[in-house]
Scaffold this motif. Structure first.
Motif, short mmCIF file in Angstrom:
data_model
loop_
_atom_site.label_atom_id
_atom_site.label_comp_id
_atom_site.label_asym_id
_atom_site.label_seq_id
_atom_site.Cartn_x
_atom_site.Cartn_y
_atom_site.Cartn_z
N PRO A 41 -18.44 -54.48 41.93
CA PRO A 41 -18.01 -54.49 40.72
C PRO A 41 -16.29 -54.52 41.15
O PRO A 41 -16.11 -54.42 42.20
N ASP A 42 -15.74 -54.75 40.64
CA ASP A 42 -14.11 -54.75 40.66
C ASP A 42 -13.74 -54.03 41.42
O ASP A 42 -13.93 -52.83 41.68
N MET A 43 -11.91 -53.67 41.47
CA MET A 43 -11.41 -52.99 42.31
C MET A 43 -11.09 -51.65 41.07
O MET A 43 -11.32 -50.22 41.59
N ASP A 44 -11.26 -51.87 40.04
CA ASP A 44 -11.20 -50.65 38.93
C ASP A 44 -12.14 -50.20 39.14
O ASP A 44 -12.78 -49.05 38.94
N LEU A 46 -14.87 -49.76 41.06
CA LEU A 46 -14.71 -49.24 42.73
C LEU A 46 -14.06 -47.67 42.78
O LEU A 46 -14.82 -47.22 43.30
N ILE A 47 -12.81 -47.57 42.40
CA ILE A 47 -12.32 -46.08 41.80
C ILE A 47 -13.03 -46.07 40.97
O ILE A 47 -12.72 -44.23 41.22
N GLN A 48 -13.19 -45.85 40.48
CA GLN A 48 -13.73 -45.32 39.14
C GLN A 48 -15.50 -44.09 40.11
O GLN A 48 -15.68 -43.70 39.86
N LEU A 49 -15.78 -45.19 40.66
CA LEU A 49 -17.45 -44.82 41.35
C LEU A 49 -16.89 -44.16 41.56
O LEU A 49 -17.82 -42.50 41.96
N ALA A 50 -16.01 -43.99 43.03
CA ALA A 50 -15.15 -43.20 43.38
C ALA A 50 -14.91 -41.78 43.28
O ALA A 50 -15.77 -40.68 43.77
N SER A 51 -14.98 -41.95 42.44
CA SER A 51 -14.01 -40.75 41.15
C SER A 51 -16.38 -39.71 41.04
O SER A 51 -16.00 -39.06 41.11
N ILE A 52 -16.35 -40.92 40.58
CA ILE A 52 -17.58 -40.50 40.08
C ILE A 52 -18.30 -39.61 41.09
O ILE A 52 -19.30 -38.41 40.48
N PHE A 53 -18.31 -39.50 42.19
CA PHE A 53 -19.88 -39.96 43.58
C PHE A 53 -18.29 -38.96 44.59
O PHE A 53 -19.18 -38.22 45.21
#
Length: 69
Positions: A41-44, A46-53
């Motif tokens: 995943p690109d940085m954006d 990764l940020i969304q994934l961190a938020s989801i989890f």
């Protein structure tokens, strides 16, 4: 590694690959490739994934910088 971490976090959150992909606004196959390690995943994303989890990007990437005294 990131692929295993993504799968573990997703399963722990009782989410399907499709549900996570929908939040990221990508095809399910794209997210599946993240979990399989075929793409990253690109940085954006990764940020969304961190938020989801509800974890930090550092935790997603297993990044633990050494603190200098």
């Amino acid at each position: 590694m990131l692929p295993e971490k993504l799968k573990s976090l997703r399963e722990g959150a009782n989410l399907t690959q499709k549900q996570v992909a929908d939040v990221l606004n990508v095809d399910r196959s794209t997210y599946t490739y993240y979990e399989l390690g075929k793409s990253r995943p690109d940085m954006d994303a990764l940020i969304q994934l961190a938020s989801i989890f509800k974890v930090s990007v550092d935790e997603l990437l297993d990044y633990h910088p050494k603190m200098e005294a």
